[in-house]
Scaffold this motif. Sequence first.
Motif, PDB file in Angstrom:
ATOM      1  N   GLN A 159       4.779   1.833   4.282  1.00  0.00           N
ATOM      2  CA  GLN A 159       4.365   1.615   5.670  1.00  0.00           C
ATOM      3  C   GLN A 159       2.999   0.938   5.737  1.00  0.00           C
ATOM      4  OE1 GLN A 159       4.654   5.573   7.339  1.00  0.00           O
ATOM      5  NE2 GLN A 159       6.651   5.108   8.251  1.00  0.00           N
ATOM      6  N   ILE A 160       2.103   1.313   4.835  1.00  0.00           N
ATOM      7  CA  ILE A 160       0.774   0.687   4.798  1.00  0.00           C
ATOM      8  C   ILE A 160       0.912  -0.795   4.475  1.00  0.00           C
ATOM      9  CG2 ILE A 160      -1.368   0.572   3.450  1.00  0.00           C
ATOM     10  CD1 ILE A 160      -1.241   3.666   3.278  1.00  0.00           C
ATOM     11  N   ARG A 161       1.694  -1.117   3.443  1.00  0.00           N
ATOM     12  CA  ARG A 161       1.888  -2.517   3.050  1.00  0.00           C
ATOM     13  C   ARG A 161       2.575  -3.321   4.155  1.00  0.00           C
ATOM     14  NH1 ARG A 161       1.012  -3.052  -2.516  1.00  0.00           N
ATOM     15  NH2 ARG A 161       0.905  -1.054  -3.572  1.00  0.00           N
ATOM     16  N   LYS A 162       3.542  -2.707   4.803  1.00  0.00           N
ATOM     17  CA  LYS A 162       4.273  -3.382   5.883  1.00  0.00           C
ATOM     18  C   LYS A 162       3.349  -3.683   7.065  1.00  0.00           C
ATOM     19  CE  LYS A 162       8.349  -2.750   8.785  1.00  0.00           C
ATOM     20  NZ  LYS A 162       9.471  -1.844   9.113  1.00  0.00           N
ATOM     21  N   LEU A 163       2.501  -2.718   7.444  1.00  0.00           N
ATOM     22  CA  LEU A 163       1.566  -2.931   8.541  1.00  0.00           C
ATOM     23  C   LEU A 163       0.538  -4.004   8.181  1.00  0.00           C
ATOM     24  CD1 LEU A 163       0.600  -2.174  11.371  1.00  0.00           C
ATOM     25  CD2 LEU A 163      -0.773  -0.359  10.329  1.00  0.00           C
ATOM     26  N   ALA A 164       0.070  -3.991   6.936  1.00  0.00           N
ATOM     27  CA  ALA A 164      -0.887  -5.017   6.496  1.00  0.00           C
ATOM     28  C   ALA A 164      -0.272  -6.408   6.623  1.00  0.00           C
ATOM     29  CB  ALA A 164      -1.324  -4.753   5.059  1.00  0.00           C
ATOM     30  N   ALA A 165       0.968  -6.552   6.199  1.00  0.00           N
ATOM     31  CA  ALA A 165       1.644  -7.852   6.290  1.00  0.00           C
ATOM     32  C   ALA A 165       1.855  -8.253   7.747  1.00  0.00           C
ATOM     33  CB  ALA A 165       2.982  -7.796   5.564  1.00  0.00           C
ATOM     34  N   ARG A 166       2.252  -7.296   8.579  1.00  0.00           N
ATOM     35  CA  ARG A 166       2.497  -7.599   9.995  1.00  0.00           C
ATOM     36  C   ARG A 166       1.223  -8.021  10.719  1.00  0.00           C
ATOM     37  NH1 ARG A 166       2.541  -4.781  14.697  1.00  0.00           N
ATOM     38  NH2 ARG A 166       2.367  -2.723  13.793  1.00  0.00           N
ATOM     39  N   LEU A 167       0.090  -7.430  10.326  1.00  0.00           N
ATOM     40  CA  LEU A 167      -1.186  -7.770  10.959  1.00  0.00           C
ATOM     41  C   LEU A 167      -1.856  -8.984  10.319  1.00  0.00           C
ATOM     42  CD1 LEU A 167      -2.655  -4.181  11.523  1.00  0.00           C
ATOM     43  CD2 LEU A 167      -1.527  -5.676  13.192  1.00  0.00           C
TER      44      LEU A 167
END
Length: 154
Positions: A73-81
């Motif tokens: 989830q951390i990696r996914k949010l970083a990519a999305r932002l």
Amino acid sequence: MTRRSRLGEFPGGVLEINAYDDDPADGQPGVYLEIYHAADDAQRGTEMRYRATAIGYLRTDISGVAQFRDEGQIRKLAARLGYDFADMIVYDPKFGRPPLARLKAQATRLDADAVIVPGPEHFEGGQVPGSLVRQVDVITVTPEETYARCAVPM
């Protein structure tokens, strides 16, 4: 075994000294020393970054069996932002090292703009530390909130 820690911050780094009062054969107590300094990275400031850098942080005692999900989830949010994800700091309290010092040192070393965590409960007392927010933006996955550097009074 008794452990004493001392932290010292200086511009561009953190000094962490841990003394262990165990009784070794030679009678001398052990000392563990770590110095993190942004200037240690020879390439710092010489490369051009296209995106802001983020690092992740979580505590194993809080995440438990959901650690891999939280990391995802951390990696996914970083990519999305739109962040360039540089590192994941995983803190395990059984080692007893001060987690905030390591997190700040790594953020300084990597010249990170943000730290992404699964939630505020991953920090001591369930509160995002103001000293960390003065250094980097802190973004929580659940609830999705941003603690921005410019919003914290100096």
